[in-house]
Design an enzyme around this catalytic site. Sequence first.
Site, PDB file in Angstrom:
ATOM      1  N   ARG A   1      -6.795  12.548 -11.693  1.00  0.00           N
ATOM      2  CA  ARG A   1      -7.938  12.141 -10.872  1.00  0.00           C
ATOM      3  C   ARG A   1      -8.888  11.213 -11.623  1.00  0.00           C
ATOM      4  NH1 ARG A   1      -9.009  16.459  -6.904  1.00  0.00           N
ATOM      5  NH2 ARG A   1     -11.207  16.006  -7.047  1.00  0.00           N
TER       6      ARG A   1
ATOM      7  N   GLY B   1     -19.977  16.310  -7.870  1.00  0.00           N
ATOM      8  CA  GLY B   1     -20.863  15.683  -6.888  1.00  0.00           C
ATOM      9  C   GLY B   1     -22.158  15.242  -7.548  1.00  0.00           C
TER      10      GLY B   1
ATOM     11  N   LYS C   1      -5.529  -5.248  -8.026  1.00  0.00           N
ATOM     12  CA  LYS C   1      -4.574  -4.675  -9.000  1.00  0.00           C
ATOM     13  C   LYS C   1      -4.818  -5.267 -10.378  1.00  0.00           C
ATOM     14  CE  LYS C   1      -3.603  -1.985  -7.361  1.00  0.00           C
ATOM     15  NZ  LYS C   1      -3.838  -1.376  -6.128  1.00  0.00           N
TER      16      LYS C   1
ATOM     17  N   HIS D   1     -15.288 -23.604   0.470  1.00  0.00           N
ATOM     18  CA  HIS D   1     -16.670 -23.201   0.749  1.00  0.00           C
ATOM     19  C   HIS D   1     -17.311 -22.496  -0.438  1.00  0.00           C
ATOM     20  CE1 HIS D   1     -16.170 -24.460   4.857  1.00  0.00           C
ATOM     21  NE2 HIS D   1     -15.082 -23.709   4.978  1.00  0.00           N
TER      22      HIS D   1
END
Length: 611
Positions: free
Chosen positions: A27, A99, A487, A506
Site C-alpha cells: 500500500r 486518516g 507512468k 496553445h
Amino acid sequence: MCGIMGYVGKQSCAKMIYDGLKKLEYRGYDSAGIVVLGDTKLEVAKSVGKLFNLEAELGQLSPTAKMGMGHTRWATHGAPSVANAHPHTYDGFSIIHNGIIENYQALKISLLEAGTVFASETDSEVILHLLHREYAKDRSFDKAVSRVIPMLEGAFAFAAMTIEEPGVFYLVKNSSPLVIGCGVHENFFASDALALLPHTQEMIFLEDGQVVKITADEIELRDFSGKLLQAQRKILPKVDSAPEKNGFRHFMLKEIYEQPAVIRATLEKVFGASGAASLDESAIGLSALPFDTIKRIHIVGCGTAYLAGTLGRYFLEKWAQIPVSVDLASEFRYRSPYLDAGTLIIAMTQSGETLDTLASVKFAKQAGCPIYSICNVPFSAIPRGSEATFYMNAGPEVGVASTKAFVAMVLDLFLFTLAFGHKKGLISQAELEKQRSYLQRLPALVEQAIEQQSSIEQIALRYFEATNSLFIGRGNSCSIALEGALKLKEISYIHAEGYAGGELKHGPIALVDEHIPIIALAPKDSHYEKMLSNIEEVKARGGRVIGVGGKDDKRLAALCQDVLACPQIEQEDLQAILSVIPLQLFAYSIAVLRGTDIDQPRNLAKSVTVE
Ligand code: G6P
C-alpha cells in the site's frame, strides 16, 4: 497508504503482527511500528524506512506477548521519523491511526495549554492524550473512548489499548477502512482483509460511525451514540499465498506481462468459454442497475483510474449515446455537480478503497444516484457501497504504478458500453458479433506489443537522462498520452506532461527544444493525419520525437528519431489498449536505467486512504 494490524488471543503476536504488516506493504509507507502488552508495561518497537528495519527491532518486544497492534505510516503531518511513527504511546496508553484529524490543531492547543507534552508532530497524537485525559476522569476506558469520538473531525480509523484494561481494544471507524477477523478465543483486526486471511476467513467489515470493543472472546459493536449493533459476518474466499515476482525483476514488469491473461479471463467471463456473441449482463453488473431510468453518467476516479475513465466517456457517448462527464474524485463533490436518481455514477478503482473515490460515491448516494463500480479488490469499501460491481479479472496488483489494472479498467468500460448500447437497442447483434471478434484478437496483439521490450530498452538508453518530457495524442490516444506521462513521472521521476496533440500550439509548444523528448502517439486511426501534422510542428522547432505507432509505418518513421512499435487494430477504441503497452515498457526501461525503486516509488502509495 497507512496499514493497521492488531491481535488479541492465545498466540505470541509480535511476529504475527509484523507478518500482517508485510502483507500491507504494497500500500506504500515510510515508517512502521508495533506495540505489545508486556508483563508490566506496553513495549514498543519502531523504525523508519522499509519493514525489514522494523524486523531488526522486534527483539525489544516480549516473545510471549499475546496482545498487540502494528502500523505502517505514510506521512501526512510530520516527516517520516521514529518519533512520528505509530503506535503513539503515553503513560500506559497506546493508539494507532489512519486518516487525518482535521481539527487537531485546536485540540492540540487546548492540550498544550493544560500542560500536555507532545512527542511527535502528528495529528494522531491528540487522540492519545485526549483518551488519557478522559480516562483519568472516571477510570473507564469505554467512557473515555465515547467522550473522545465526538471531539474528532475528519476521516479516521483508530485502535486504542491500555495497560489499565489488559486484553481490551477499542476500534473506531469514520471513513478509513477497518475490518475485524473473527477467531476462536482470539480476534484480529486490520485496515485490509488481506492481512487477516492467513488467520481467518470470517470477517466483519466496519461501517462508518461504528465503535467496537474487542477482546479474545468478545466483539461488541456499537454506533457512535452507544446503541448496540448486530455485526454482519462475511466468509471470504481463501486467497493464494502472497503474489511472487516469479522470476521477474519487478512486480511492475510481471504485471505488464500478465495483461494478455487478464484480457482473456475477462472475455471468457463476459462471453463464456465458447465465445458466444452475447454478453453476460450479470457478470458485467448491468442487470443490477435501474437501466430504464439512467439518463446521464458521471465517471469518477483518481490517478490511473481517472484516466481510464476518460476513455469511458469516449466509448459511452459514441456507442451508447448518453451524456457522460468524467471527474477527478477529489474535485467531484466540491463543484456542485448536477445529480439525481437518473444519474449513474461509475466509480473506477483498483483498490476499492481510495478515499476520494469513496467519498464521491457517498456524496452521490445521498443525492439518490445509483452507483456502479469497476474494481479489482472483492469486498473492498467501494463495491460494498455500490448497486453493482464489475470485478476486474486482474488478480492482485502490487506495483504502485498501475498497469494491468488500467488495461482491465479500459476493457471493462468498453464491455459495459457494449452491453449498455446493446440493451438500448443501439448496438445490433451483428455489431456485437463484430466487436467480439475484434476483442478476441486483443490478447495476441498485446503479446506482440510486449515482445517489443528489448527494442524499447534500446530506445530508452537514448532518453533516460532527460529531465522533462511531453506526451501527445489525439482522441483516445490523448488519454493514453496522459497515462504514459503519469507512468513515466511516477517511476522515473522525470517530469512528464501529457497533452492533447491539438493543444500543443496553445502553450506546450513553447517547451520544445532539442533537449525535451516528445512522445507522440500516432496509431493509424481517424486522427492519424492530424497527429502527423502535430509531429511536423514539433520537428520544425527542433524537437526530438519518439513516435508510437505501427512497426511498418514509414511516414511516421521518417518524421521521428525513434519509434516505439505497437501492433495496430482497425477498431480505434481497442487501439488504446495496445498503445499503452509500449508506454508502460518505456517508463519501466527508463526507470531501470535510472535505478529508482520501481515497485514502491518515493512518496507514492498504492492505496490512498486520506483526502
Ligand atoms: C494511487 C496509486 C495510483 C492509482 C490511484 C487510484 O495514487 O498510486 O496508481 O491509480 O491511487 O487508485 P485506485 O485503487 O482507486 O484505482
